[in-house]
Design an enzyme around this catalytic site. Structure first.
Site, PDB file in Angstrom:
ATOM      1  NE  ARG A  67     -17.447 -42.744-106.754  1.00  0.00           N
ATOM      2  CZ  ARG A  67     -18.377 -41.837-106.458  1.00  0.00           C
ATOM      3  NH1 ARG A  67     -18.125 -40.882-105.597  1.00  0.00           N
ATOM      4  NH2 ARG A  67     -19.563 -41.885-107.022  1.00  0.00           N
ATOM      5  CG  ASP A  89     -18.370 -39.245-108.993  1.00  0.00           C
ATOM      6  OD1 ASP A  89     -18.815 -38.526-108.067  1.00  0.00           O
ATOM      7  OD2 ASP A  89     -19.087 -39.681-109.913  1.00  0.00           O
ATOM      8  CG  ASP A 134     -17.641 -36.857-100.850  1.00  0.00           C
ATOM      9  OD1 ASP A 134     -18.725 -36.547-100.318  1.00  0.00           O
ATOM     10  OD2 ASP A 134     -17.562 -37.239-102.027  1.00  0.00           O
ATOM     11  N   GLY A 189     -19.048 -41.212-102.017  1.00  0.00           N
ATOM     12  CA  GLY A 189     -17.903 -40.308-101.921  1.00  0.00           C
ATOM     13  C   GLY A 189     -17.162 -40.335-100.599  1.00  0.00           C
ATOM     14  CE  LYS A 237     -16.986 -27.669-105.669  1.00  0.00           C
ATOM     15  NZ  LYS A 237     -17.745 -28.129-106.860  1.00  0.00           N
ATOM     16  CG  ASP A 252     -21.350 -28.600-104.724  1.00  0.00           C
ATOM     17  OD1 ASP A 252     -21.502 -27.388-104.854  1.00  0.00           O
ATOM     18  OD2 ASP A 252     -20.955 -29.322-105.647  1.00  0.00           O
ATOM     19  CG  PHE A 277     -16.633 -30.796-111.990  1.00  0.00           C
ATOM     20  CD1 PHE A 277     -16.140 -31.963-111.415  1.00  0.00           C
ATOM     21  CD2 PHE A 277     -17.924 -30.802-112.494  1.00  0.00           C
ATOM     22  CE1 PHE A 277     -16.898 -33.114-111.349  1.00  0.00           C
ATOM     23  CE2 PHE A 277     -18.704 -31.949-112.435  1.00  0.00           C
ATOM     24  CZ  PHE A 277     -18.179 -33.108-111.862  1.00  0.00           C
ATOM     25  CB  VAL A 278     -12.620 -30.465-106.991  1.00  0.00           C
ATOM     26  CG1 VAL A 278     -12.142 -29.036-107.091  1.00  0.00           C
ATOM     27  CG2 VAL A 278     -13.763 -30.580-106.010  1.00  0.00           C
TER      28      VAL A 278
HETATM   29  C1  PRP Z   1     -22.016 -35.696-103.320  1.00  0.00           C
HETATM   30  C2  PRP Z   1     -21.459 -35.607-101.908  1.00  0.00           C
HETATM   31  C3  PRP Z   1     -22.635 -35.158-101.104  1.00  0.00           C
HETATM   32  C4  PRP Z   1     -23.408 -34.300-102.065  1.00  0.00           C
HETATM   33  C5  PRP Z   1     -23.095 -32.884-101.799  1.00  0.00           C
HETATM   34  O1  PRP Z   1     -22.629 -36.932-103.479  1.00  0.00           O
HETATM   35  O2  PRP Z   1     -20.955 -36.842-101.453  1.00  0.00           O
HETATM   36  O3  PRP Z   1     -23.425 -36.233-100.663  1.00  0.00           O
HETATM   37  O4  PRP Z   1     -22.963 -34.641-103.383  1.00  0.00           O
HETATM   38  O5  PRP Z   1     -23.784 -32.047-102.680  1.00  0.00           O
HETATM   39  P1  PRP Z   1     -24.768 -30.906-102.191  1.00  0.00           P
HETATM   40  O6  PRP Z   1     -24.115 -30.220-101.023  1.00  0.00           O
HETATM   41  O7  PRP Z   1     -24.846 -30.007-103.405  1.00  0.00           O
HETATM   42  O8  PRP Z   1     -26.063 -31.518-101.861  1.00  0.00           O
HETATM   43  P2  PRP Z   1     -23.141 -37.490-104.880  1.00  0.00           P
HETATM   44  O9  PRP Z   1     -24.608 -37.343-104.978  1.00  0.00           O
HETATM   45  O10 PRP Z   1     -22.316 -36.919-105.999  1.00  0.00           O
HETATM   46  O11 PRP Z   1     -22.862 -39.036-104.730  1.00  0.00           O
HETATM   47  P3  PRP Z   1     -21.475 -39.778-104.443  1.00  0.00           P
HETATM   48  O12 PRP Z   1     -21.141 -39.564-102.997  1.00  0.00           O
HETATM   49  O13 PRP Z   1     -21.773 -41.197-104.732  1.00  0.00           O
HETATM   50  O14 PRP Z   1     -20.448 -39.171-105.365  1.00  0.00           O
END
Ligand code: PRP
Length: 183
Positions: free
Chosen positions: A169, A163, A104, A48, A135, A107, A156-157
């Protein structure tokens, strides 16, 4: 890809490409000042963070270096499990380096909690976090974030690296995904 290209899949555009790029410039200017003379190592978390890293890194006017980690933070669903596996580790020895983790989105904060603990144990000179989106309502753990692009609602953004099932993405804007897409 712009929001207009997938308008049926989106319920609301939160930030346009122009707004995102303007904010990235502001964050870079702050980082320029804070890290003057320190040649920081920016650590991007795949996948991300690719977009924000590419944009933020090129806006910096100070010397800086780049490295990447890949972790699996989610199980099968769309919620962070807190169980983090390192799929790709850094190529750089960070002892004595000024490390700035670039994400990115934060959450629940569970992924970053693990990652920051892991990196801290390697004795960097300093360790901070920059994330394009946060968030606040979804945070389960408190994380000190030195640089935040935008606080967004707990929806859900997608876009700018974020993604759904691997898609969106490459959306240049950031938008709320229409629930019909994942229902
Ligand atoms: C997303 C983002 C963070 C994580 C945040 O990665 O890039 O690494 O989730 O979530 P959290 O605060 O709830 O732990 P993801 O695992 O979706 O992989 P990606 O970067 O490949 O989309």
């Amino acid at each position: 890809m712009y929001a207009t290209d997938v308008a049926d899949d989106l319920s609301e555009v939160l930030y346009t490409e122009a707004q995102i790029q303007a904010r990235v410039k502001e964050l870079a200017a702050q980082i320029d000042v804070d890290y003057a003379g320190k040649e920081p190592l920016l650590v991007g978390v795949l996948n991300g963070a690719v977009m924000v890293m590419a944009d933020l890194f090129r806006e910096l006017t100070i010397h800086a270096m780049m490295d990447w980690m890949a972790v699996s933070s989610y199980g099968s669903g769309t919620q962070s499990s807190g169980v983090v596996r390192i799929l790709k580790d850094l190529s750089t020895d960070i002892v004595g380096r000024h490390v700035l983790v670039v994400e990115d989105i934060v959450d629940t904060g569970l992924t970053l909690t693990y990652l920051l603990e892991n990196l801290a144990s390697r004795n960097p000179a300093s360790l901070k976090l920059a994330a394009m989106f946060r968030k606040p309502e979804a945070n389960k753990v408190h994380i000190d974030m030195a640089y935040v692009g935008f606080d967004i609602p707990n929806k859900f953004v997608v876009g700018y690296g974020l993604d759904y099932d691997g898609r969106y993405r490459n959306l240049k804007d950031v938008a709320v995904l229409n629930p019909g897409v994942y229902a």
